[in-house]
Design a protein around this motif. Structure first.
Motif, PDB file in Angstrom:
ATOM      1  N   ALA A   1       2.037   7.827   6.097  1.00 24.46           N
ATOM      2  CA  ALA A   1       1.835   6.528   5.435  1.00 24.46           C
ATOM      3  C   ALA A   1       0.704   6.579   4.413  1.00 24.46           C
ATOM      4  O   ALA A   1       0.768   5.914   3.377  1.00 24.46           O
ATOM      5  CB  ALA A   1       1.537   5.466   6.490  1.00 24.46           C
ATOM      6  N   ASN A   2      -0.326   7.375   4.693  1.00 23.11           N
ATOM      7  CA  ASN A   2      -1.487   7.365   3.805  1.00 23.11           C
ATOM      8  C   ASN A   2      -1.205   8.029   2.461  1.00 23.11           C
ATOM      9  O   ASN A   2      -2.030   7.962   1.552  1.00 23.11           O
ATOM     10  CB  ASN A   2      -2.688   8.036   4.477  1.00 23.11           C
ATOM     11  CG  ASN A   2      -2.426   9.484   4.833  1.00 23.11           C
ATOM     12  OD1 ASN A   2      -1.435   9.803   5.483  1.00 23.11           O
ATOM     13  ND2 ASN A   2      -3.298  10.365   4.396  1.00 23.11           N
ATOM     14  N   THR A   3      -0.034   8.656   2.322  1.00 22.22           N
ATOM     15  CA  THR A   3       0.346   9.197   1.010  1.00 22.22           C
ATOM     16  C   THR A   3       1.627   8.549   0.475  1.00 22.22           C
ATOM     17  O   THR A   3       2.179   9.013  -0.520  1.00 22.22           O
ATOM     18  CB  THR A   3       0.521  10.731   1.059  1.00 22.22           C
ATOM     19  OG1 THR A   3       1.502  11.055   2.039  1.00 22.22           O
ATOM     20  CG2 THR A   3      -0.796  11.421   1.384  1.00 22.22           C
TER      21      THR A   3
ATOM     22  N   VAL B   1       0.849  -1.197   0.000  1.00 20.01           N
ATOM     23  CA  VAL B   1       0.000   0.000   0.000  1.00 20.01           C
ATOM     24  C   VAL B   1       0.884   1.246   0.000  1.00 20.01           C
ATOM     25  O   VAL B   1       0.705   2.156  -0.813  1.00 20.01           O
ATOM     26  CB  VAL B   1      -0.946  -0.001   1.222  1.00 20.01           C
ATOM     27  CG1 VAL B   1      -1.760   1.269   1.278  1.00 20.01           C
ATOM     28  CG2 VAL B   1      -1.855  -1.233   1.192  1.00 20.01           C
ATOM     29  N   VAL B   2       1.846   1.260   0.908  1.00 22.19           N
ATOM     30  CA  VAL B   2       2.735   2.428   1.010  1.00 22.19           C
ATOM     31  C   VAL B   2       3.567   2.582  -0.270  1.00 22.19           C
ATOM     32  O   VAL B   2       3.734   3.685  -0.790  1.00 22.19           O
ATOM     33  CB  VAL B   2       3.658   2.294   2.245  1.00 22.19           C
ATOM     34  CG1 VAL B   2       4.530   3.530   2.408  1.00 22.19           C
ATOM     35  CG2 VAL B   2       2.846   2.073   3.493  1.00 22.19           C
ATOM     36  N   HIS B   3       4.066   1.472  -0.783  1.00 28.43           N
ATOM     37  CA  HIS B   3       4.933   1.549  -1.971  1.00 28.43           C
ATOM     38  C   HIS B   3       4.154   1.979  -3.217  1.00 28.43           C
ATOM     39  O   HIS B   3       4.633   2.818  -3.996  1.00 28.43           O
ATOM     40  CB  HIS B   3       5.627   0.205  -2.216  1.00 28.43           C
ATOM     41  CG  HIS B   3       6.545  -0.214  -1.103  1.00 28.43           C
ATOM     42  ND1 HIS B   3       7.354   0.683  -0.433  1.00 28.43           N
ATOM     43  CD2 HIS B   3       6.780  -1.424  -0.533  1.00 28.43           C
ATOM     44  CE1 HIS B   3       8.047   0.031   0.496  1.00 28.43           C
ATOM     45  NE2 HIS B   3       7.714  -1.233   0.448  1.00 28.43           N
TER      46      HIS B   3
ATOM     47  N   PRO C   1      -7.682   9.564  11.950  1.00 30.46           N
ATOM     48  CA  PRO C   1      -8.460  10.464  11.076  1.00 30.46           C
ATOM     49  C   PRO C   1      -8.054  10.363   9.604  1.00 30.46           C
ATOM     50  O   PRO C   1      -8.896  10.509   8.719  1.00 30.46           O
ATOM     51  CB  PRO C   1      -8.145  11.850  11.631  1.00 30.46           C
ATOM     52  CG  PRO C   1      -7.631  11.628  13.000  1.00 30.46           C
ATOM     53  CD  PRO C   1      -7.012  10.277  13.029  1.00 30.46           C
ATOM     54  N   ASP C   2      -6.787  10.096   9.336  1.00 28.82           N
ATOM     55  CA  ASP C   2      -6.338   9.996   7.940  1.00 28.82           C
ATOM     56  C   ASP C   2      -6.211   8.548   7.467  1.00 28.82           C
ATOM     57  O   ASP C   2      -5.686   8.297   6.385  1.00 28.82           O
ATOM     58  CB  ASP C   2      -4.995  10.716   7.755  1.00 28.82           C
ATOM     59  CG  ASP C   2      -5.159  12.226   7.897  1.00 28.82           C
ATOM     60  OD1 ASP C   2      -6.304  12.708   7.775  1.00 28.82           O
ATOM     61  OD2 ASP C   2      -4.152  12.908   8.152  1.00 28.82           O
ATOM     62  N   GLY C   3      -6.649   7.627   8.283  1.00 31.88           N
ATOM     63  CA  GLY C   3      -6.703   6.242   7.846  1.00 31.88           C
ATOM     64  C   GLY C   3      -5.693   5.339   8.529  1.00 31.88           C
ATOM     65  O   GLY C   3      -4.666   5.778   9.058  1.00 31.88           O
ATOM     66  N   ALA C   4      -6.041   4.077   8.536  1.00 33.05           N
ATOM     67  CA  ALA C   4      -5.170   2.996   8.997  1.00 33.05           C
ATOM     68  C   ALA C   4      -5.586   1.783   8.188  1.00 33.05           C
ATOM     69  O   ALA C   4      -6.667   1.774   7.594  1.00 33.05           O
ATOM     70  CB  ALA C   4      -5.375   2.733  10.484  1.00 33.05           C
ATOM     71  N   VAL C   5      -4.727   0.791   8.119  1.00 37.55           N
ATOM     72  CA  VAL C   5      -5.082  -0.378   7.313  1.00 37.55           C
ATOM     73  C   VAL C   5      -5.017  -1.643   8.154  1.00 37.55           C
ATOM     74  O   VAL C   5      -4.312  -1.713   9.163  1.00 37.55           O
ATOM     75  CB  VAL C   5      -4.180  -0.532   6.060  1.00 37.55           C
ATOM     76  CG1 VAL C   5      -4.206   0.716   5.202  1.00 37.55           C
ATOM     77  CG2 VAL C   5      -2.774  -0.904   6.426  1.00 37.55           C
TER      78      VAL C   5
ATOM     79  N   ALA D   1      -2.572   6.887  10.653  1.00 36.97           N
ATOM     80  CA  ALA D   1      -2.197   8.230  10.221  1.00 36.97           C
ATOM     81  C   ALA D   1      -3.226   9.258  10.699  1.00 36.97           C
ATOM     82  O   ALA D   1      -4.419   8.970  10.665  1.00 36.97           O
ATOM     83  CB  ALA D   1      -2.082   8.282   8.692  1.00 36.97           C
ATOM     84  N   PRO D   2      -2.767  10.433  11.126  1.00 32.48           N
ATOM     85  CA  PRO D   2      -1.354  10.773  11.305  1.00 32.48           C
ATOM     86  C   PRO D   2      -0.732   9.952  12.430  1.00 32.48           C
ATOM     87  O   PRO D   2      -1.405   9.570  13.358  1.00 32.48           O
ATOM     88  CB  PRO D   2      -1.369  12.258  11.676  1.00 32.48           C
ATOM     89  CG  PRO D   2      -2.764  12.734  11.484  1.00 32.48           C
ATOM     90  CD  PRO D   2      -3.656  11.546  11.509  1.00 32.48           C
TER      91      PRO D   2
END
Ligand code: FES
Length: 595
Positions: A573-575, A292-294, A405-409, A506-507
Motif C-alpha cells: 500500500a505504501n507504494t 493515498v494509494v491511488h 515499519p513501512d507506514g500506516a495511515v 505496511a508491510p
C-alpha cells in the motif's frame, strides 16, 4: 460520375484520400497509400467521409459506462457531448468502452481489478489508431485506473469526472450515500432503528444518476483529478444530473483536440507540483484515504517520486475547509452550490504549486482567480474560509512503529479526538470470516478500550485490499452506547466510512509484516501526534514469534488467472499497490504491423 471505389454515386473527389499528413500518430494506420492504409481506412469507413482520415486528431472516449457500474451508467450521454465537442473542433471521436468497476457489485473488491482495468485501457489505447483520449470515469476505481493507463501510454488525456448524485433525503433529513448505510445499519444493530425503517430508507438513498454524494473515494478522485490538472478547470464536482456537466463534456471534447495539436501529454504536464496540489486539495476537502494509494500509483506510472511521507509533510497544517459527510454534515451537491473546488482551492492558494500545469497548458493557480470576488463562497456553512476552518489540520497522518515499519495511515478528521492517543489490549481477528464468526459473540472479551485488529486484508492477503478496515463494533458494545474504537488493519476503508481506524498497514501480514505476529492480549499504543503505532513487545520478542496457522490459512493463495498474477506481483500500500511490472511508462509507440 459513379465512384469506382464505392459505387455510391459520390464524385471520386469526395471520397478520394488526397491528403494524409504523417505527423499524427493515427496516420501510421491511415496515412499510407498501400494495402495496409487501405485496410485501416476501409474497415473504419462505414459512412465516415474520407476526410476523417486526412490527419484529423482521432480522439478516443475511454468510456466506463456500464449497467453493472450504476454510478457510471450515464456516461454514454456524457460521451455524446464529448463527441460533439471533438467534431466541432475538427477531430474524430471514437467511443472506446473499457473495463468498468462497479464498487458495490464487483467481488471480492473492485480494487483487485483496478490494475487490470488500467492495464487493459493502457494497452487498448496503445494498440489503436488514437491521438488523444477523453477519460470518462466516476465510481471509485474508474478514474484512478484511467489516469494510471493514460500516464503509462502518455497520450494527450483529459478526464471528465462523471459527477455525484443529487442529495437523497429520508424523513426530511439528508441521506449520504454510503455513509448513512453504515450509520443506519449500526443503528439497527444497536436496536435504535427498526429493520423495516432501515429498508424503507433504501429507495431514498440513490436519488439520481451519478456516484456517491459524500466525500467518498469517487468524489475525492473526481476533485483530485482536477487538482492534479487532469480535467477542464471548474468541471469537477458538477452533479451528474446537472446539465452543466454536459456543457463541460462538450468543452472537454474541444480541449482534447487542442491538446493533441500541442502534444500536451501527461509527461509534459504532471510534476511533483501537480501531486503537491492534489495532496493540499485532499486535505482541504477532507478526502478519502483511498486517494493515498491511488495518487501513489499514478505517480509511479509517471515516474514521479512521491512517498507516503509526502502526504503527511504536505498535508499537515492544511485546514479542513469542507463540512461534508462522512465526517461532516453536507453532501456534494451542497459543495457545488457553495462554490465547488475552486472556492476551496482559492482559500489555500498560497499552499499550491504556482507552476503545476493543467490540461489547458496553464497553471492550476491561474484558473483560481486573483481575489476572492473571482471565486466567492456562496454558503459559508459548507465551505469555510481559511480564517474559520472546520479543522486547523486536516492532513492524513502517516504512522510508523514496530507494527508498521513501512507506514500506516489514519485520517484524524474522521476519527474520535479522544482516541487519537490510546493504549489498549489487542483483540485479533485472522480474517474477515473470523471477524464475522466471533464479533457479536456475547462472550467476546472486549470493552471500549480494546484495540480491534484485523489482518490478512492487504493487497496480497485478501487479495485486493478490501475496504474492511472500519470493522463494525461488537454488538454488545453498541448496546452500551460505544460508537467508536481504535481499529487497525492492513486493508482499506471506504471513503464514505469514518472512525478511529489505522489502515494500509505496511508491510501487510501476508507479506511478512509484524501485524501477523500480534496476539490477542498484547498491548498496542497509538499516538497520532507522535505519528507512532507500536505493540509493547521488544524486537527480540517479535522476532521469536511466527504467524499462527490460522493467520496463514487466511491468506489468499489463488492458483490461476488474474488473481494469481496479482498476488504474485502486487506491491504494498505504501507504494500504491500497483503490479511491479506496470510501474512506469512505456509510452505510445506503435506496435508492429501484422498484415
Ligand atoms: Fe460507486 Fe460509491 S458505489 S461511487
Amino acid at each position: 460520375m459513379t465512384s469506382a471505389l464505392t459505387g455510391t454515386g459520390l464524385p471520386d473527389g469526395v471520397i478520394a484520400v488526397t491528403q494524409r499528413p504523417t505527423e499524427q500518430r493515427s496516420s501510421q494506420w491511415y496515412g499510407g497509400q498501400d494495402r495496409n492504409g487501405y485496410i485501416h481506412r476501409a474497415w473504419m469507413r462505414r459512412g465516415v467521409p474520407s476526410h476523417a482520415f486526412d490527419g484529423r486528431p482521432q480522439i478516443a472516449i475511454a468510456n466506463t459506462a456500464s449497467d453493472l457500474t450504476p454510478c457510471n451508467a450515464h456516461l454514454n450521454e456524457v460521451g455524446r457531448s464529448v463527441e460533439q465537442g471533438v467534431y466541432e473542433a475538427g477531430g474524430i471521436p471514437l467511443n472506446l468502452p473499457v473495463v468498468s468497476l462497479g464498487e458495490t457489485n464487483v467481488r471480492p473488491t473492485a480494487m483487485l481489478w483496478r490494475n487490470m482495468a488500467a492495464m487493459a485501457t493502457e494497452e487498448m489505447l496503445r494498440a489503436n489508431p488514437i491521438d488523444g483520449v477523453v477519460l470518462l470515469g466516476g465510481c471509485d476505481k474508474t478514474i484512478p485506473a484511467l489516469l494510471m493507463a493514460a500516464a503509462s501510454v502518455d497520450l494527450p488525456a483529459v478526464v471528465v469526472p462523471g459527477g455525484p448524485m443529487l442529495n437523497g433525503t429520508f424523513r426530511g433529513v439528508p441521506l449520504g450515500c454510503g455513509t448513512d448505510v453504515w450509520r443506519l445499519s449500526e443503528e439497527v444493530r444497536a436496536g435504535t432503528l427498526s429493520e423495516a425503517d432501515f429498508l424503507r430508507s433504501e429507495s431514498s438513498m440513490i436519488r439520481s444518476r451519478g456516484h456517491c454524494n459524500t466525500m467518498g473515494t469517487a468524489s475525492t478522485m473526481g476533485l483530485l483529478a482536477e487538482a492534479l490538472g487532469a480535467s477542464l478547470p471548474g468541471i469537477a464536482g458538477t452533479p451528474a444530473a446537472d446539465s452543466r456537466l454536459l456543457e463541460g463534456a462538450h468543452a472537454t471534447g474541444r480541449l482534447a483536440v487542442e491538446m493533441v495539436a500541442e502534444q500536451r501529454t501527461p509527461s509534459t504536464l504532471f510534476s511533483r507540483g501537480s501531486f503537491r496540489n492534489a495532496i493540499v486539495a485532499l486535505a482541504a476537502i477532507g478526502g478519502s484515504t483511498n486517494a493515498v494509494v491511488h495518487l501513489l500509483a499514478i505517480a509511479g506510472r509517471l515516474g514521479i517520486e512521491l512517498t507516503l511521507d509526502d502526504f503527511d509533510r504536505i498535508g499537515s497544517g492544511v485546514p479542513l475547509l469542507v463540512d461534508l459527510q462522512p465526517a461532516g454534515r453536507f453532501l456534494m451537491e451542497d459543495l457545488h452550490r457553495a462554490g465547488g473546488l475552486h472556492a476551496v482551492l482559492h482559500q489555500v492558494r498560497d499552499l499550491l504549486d504556482p507552476e503545476a500545469l493543467t490540461v489547458t497548458g496553464k497553471p492550476l493557480v491561474s484558473h483560481l482567480g486573483e481575489d476572492i470576488d473571482d471565486v466567492p463562497i456562496w454558503d459559508g456553512e459548507v465551505i469555510r474560509t481559511r480564517a474559520a476552518p472546520v479543522l486547523d489540520d486536516a492532513g492524513i497522518a502517516v504512522l510508523r512503529g514496530n507494527l508498521a515499519p513501512d507506514g500506516a495511515v489514519i485520517k484524524p478528521a474522521a476519527a474520535s479526538p479522544h482516541l487519537l492517543r490510546h493504549r489498549g489490549r489487542a483483540l485479533v481477528f485472522d480474517s474477515v470470516e473470523d471477524l464475522h464468526a466471533r464479533l457479536d459473540d456475547p462472550d467476546l472479551d472486549v470493552d471500549a478500550d480494546t484495540v480491534l485488529v484485523l489482518r490478512g486484508c492487504g493487497p496480497r492477503g485478501y487479495p485486493g485490499m478490501p475496504e474492511v478496515a472500519n470493522l463494525p463494533l461488537p454488538e454488545k458494545l453498541l448496546a452500551q452506547g460505544v460508537r467508536d474504537m481504535v481499529r487497525i488493519c492492513d486493508g482499506r476503508m471506504s471513503g464514505t466510512a469514518y472512525g478511529t481506524v489505522v489502515l494500509h498497514v505496511a508491510p501487510e501480514a501476508a507479506a511478512g509484516g509484524p501485524l501477523a505476529l500480534v496476539r490477542t492480549g498484547d498491548v498496542i499504543v497509538l499516538d497520532v501526534e507522535a505519528r507512532r503505532l507500536d505493540v509493547e513487545l521488544t524486537d527480540e520478542e517479535l522476532a521469536a514469534r511466527q504467524p499462527s496457522e490460522a493467520t496463514v490459512a487466511g491468506f489468499a493463495a489463488p492458483s490461476r488467472g488474474w488473481e494469481r498474477l496479482y498476488v504474485e506481483t502486487v506491491g504494498q500500500a505504501n507504494t500504491g499497490a500497483d503490479l511491479d511490472f506496470l510501474v512506469g511508462s512505456s509510452g505510445s509507440q506503435v506496435a508492429r504491423e501484422s498484415h
